[in-house]
Design an enzyme around this catalytic site. Sequence first.
Site, PDB file in Angstrom:
ATOM      1  N   GLU A 233       0.829  -1.213   0.000  1.00 38.65           N
ATOM      2  CA  GLU A 233       0.000   0.000   0.000  1.00 38.65           C
ATOM      3  C   GLU A 233       0.864   1.264   0.000  1.00 38.65           C
ATOM      4  O   GLU A 233       0.559   2.245   0.667  1.00 38.65           O
ATOM      5  CB  GLU A 233      -0.971   0.052   1.190  1.00 38.65           C
ATOM      6  CG  GLU A 233      -1.889  -1.123   1.345  1.00 38.65           C
ATOM      7  CD  GLU A 233      -2.656  -1.458   0.083  1.00 38.65           C
ATOM      8  OE1 GLU A 233      -2.824  -0.566  -0.780  1.00 38.65           O
ATOM      9  OE2 GLU A 233      -3.060  -2.622  -0.043  1.00 38.65           O
ATOM     10  N   GLY A 234       1.926   1.231  -0.774  1.00 38.70           N
ATOM     11  CA  GLY A 234       2.820   2.390  -0.831  1.00 38.70           C
ATOM     12  C   GLY A 234       3.928   2.201   0.186  1.00 38.70           C
ATOM     13  O   GLY A 234       3.690   2.205   1.390  1.00 38.70           O
TER      14      GLY A 234
END
Lengths: 468, 249
Positions: free
Chosen positions: A442-443
């Site tokens: 997620e990043g």
Amino acid sequence: MTDSLLNDRDLKFQLYEVLDIEALLERPRYAEHDRAVFDSVLDTAHDLAKHYFAPHNQKGDAEEPVFEDGRVRLIPETKTAWDAFADAGFLAAHHDAEDGGMQLPEVVLRACMAYFNAANVSTTAYPFLTIGAANLVKSFAAPELRERFLPPMMDGRFSGTMALTEPGQGSALGDIRTTAKPAEDGSYRLFGQKMFISGGDHELTENIVHMVLARIEGAPAGAKGISLFLVPKVLVNSDGELGARNDVALAGLLHKMGYRNTTSTVLSFGEGDGAVGYLVGKPHHGLAYMFQMMNEARIGVGLGAATLAYQSYVHALSYARERPQGRLPSSKDPLSKQVRIIQHADVRRLLLMQKAYAEGSLSLCLYATSLAEDARTAPDPEQARQAGELLDLLTPMVKSYPSRYGVIASDLAIQVLGGAGYTREYLLEQFYRDNRLNPIHEGTEGIQAIDLLGRKLGRAVAKATHCS
Amino acid sequence: MKILVAVKRVVDYNVRIRVKADQTGVETANVKMSMNPFDEIALEEAVRIKEAGKADEVVVVSIGPSQAQETIRTGLAMGGDRGILVEADPDLEPLTVAKLLKAVVEKESPDLLILGKQAIDDDSNQTGQMLGELLGWPQGTFASKVELGDSEVSVTREIDGGAETLALNMPAVITTDLRLNEPRYAKLPNIMKAKKKPLDTLTPGDLGVDTAHRLKVVKVEEPPKRKGGAKVGSVQELVEKLRNEAKVI
């Protein structure tokens, strides 16, 4: 070994005393609720987590998903857990009453997810992703599409994924290459490959709804040319009946360090005539829509990291209270009784560090969720706006801090157990491996830093300058 | 056909019980409380009978402090139709509880009364039996299987030698054992619905029952710590130890 997941008292302290969630009851959306309902929902989450999720946490790690004859085999306990989660109504809980939900405040749902994460983070990923995908469908899909896909994602017949990353690009989403060709019936045909898609294939549900980022033929380059598509694993007729298998194939499973019971997949779209996909929202706005899911997921990742840290701490604490070893420096008698290791200064230091990381992270994530709540339901529009802006600013930190320091807490917990912590007889080494994912997905931490410094702070500074 | 189920609010089974410092009882302040697990089984059985179309109403009764309303609400979320709380001291003796339940039974006239075989706080295992006697109803205790007929109910009981099956005329009292069923978890929508179900509150005075204690608790203390075991080398040594150390033969 302890059977405690999260301390109910600690969690309720966060919810009722720090965040004062009872104040939400004054909002019209929550008029039907009261504290007893929140408590019952939390208790149910705790019970289900303990009964259906925790017992197979180690087994799911030891017997990771297998790809054979084109199908994925998971340990059967995963399906029982999914069914219990869906059957109790957790997939639908926060949705509107008119859609069949119970309008549970988001912050209560997150607190429930903390129990499930603490019990078994990799099995919990399936409902976690489904809730996020369903929220996207609810927010941005056209009414016909929503009616066809949202109800089965709320009752657990369908699950969901987010399919962004490709073999060549993940962090740099502007460069994705999956393409969508318009078809005569208004839908699209997708061609391309996606990678690291969690929950991308399994047989927990009769269908899987992939939320896919792709580029419509001829779209502008970069982030402004990306659209969002709903691509089901199995086609669904307009009457809701399942149709033919869509052109989405599992190309392989990835073999991970942790989070093993969550399948991580390589998916091929359009090996034949193209995977049928339905455009969600307007063309070329996909990344903005996907950011809703991603921002939710980022808080979710923070919370997952925080609960793994908390679990590591709880296990280390319980061990330190029981394990006798050595004597205090003040004791000169070699025949005196050994003390519990919690009495040693260094072990206390290790435990207190974990406690600070774990509880601080949990608090931060729940606070962020309460901001999301206010942004959506605060009666005063100004309060809602401010909450939204603050959440926007904080999200990269809500994702990064627990991810980074949660792993450290899991590491320190192993240290408390010493040699025992390094063995597979205890869950600590698994918590550490599971938690090591959180600074990545997620990043990554670096992406969060770019988001914070490059976008969020820049925007805030510009705004402050403009105002003054 | 109406079924009455009695449920008790007790210290949650996961909580490690601690004796109060003054030795008057066990610590309940700031301790998680929940429905007695045997009563959950009783309620589950009643709800299953109703779901099978063999009962019209399941009434959940609790005797205890006002917080026992939460326990009743849990029962309503599991499938009970309405609740009755007899608001009273949580430390009532089994005979008093049986008398209070008898008074509730006389008001409600159920066809079947299902209780847990015992509560996990004091493990008395008396209320169901006393209630059967006070009501003059047949009783099937320690039930591991319940099958409802037209005017009688067949109850398979766990007894020392295995199991026995009794046919009871209704109305009857049944107390439940662990193997009877696996209770369900409340579904979230049902937790909401439970809020709207009726819950009446009564007092022992309303029911004409005197709740004065007839037994005196002298002292509550933890059982002595178990001592470690030892291996013996021969049967003779075992007999010798049993005779001279343990002094049991």
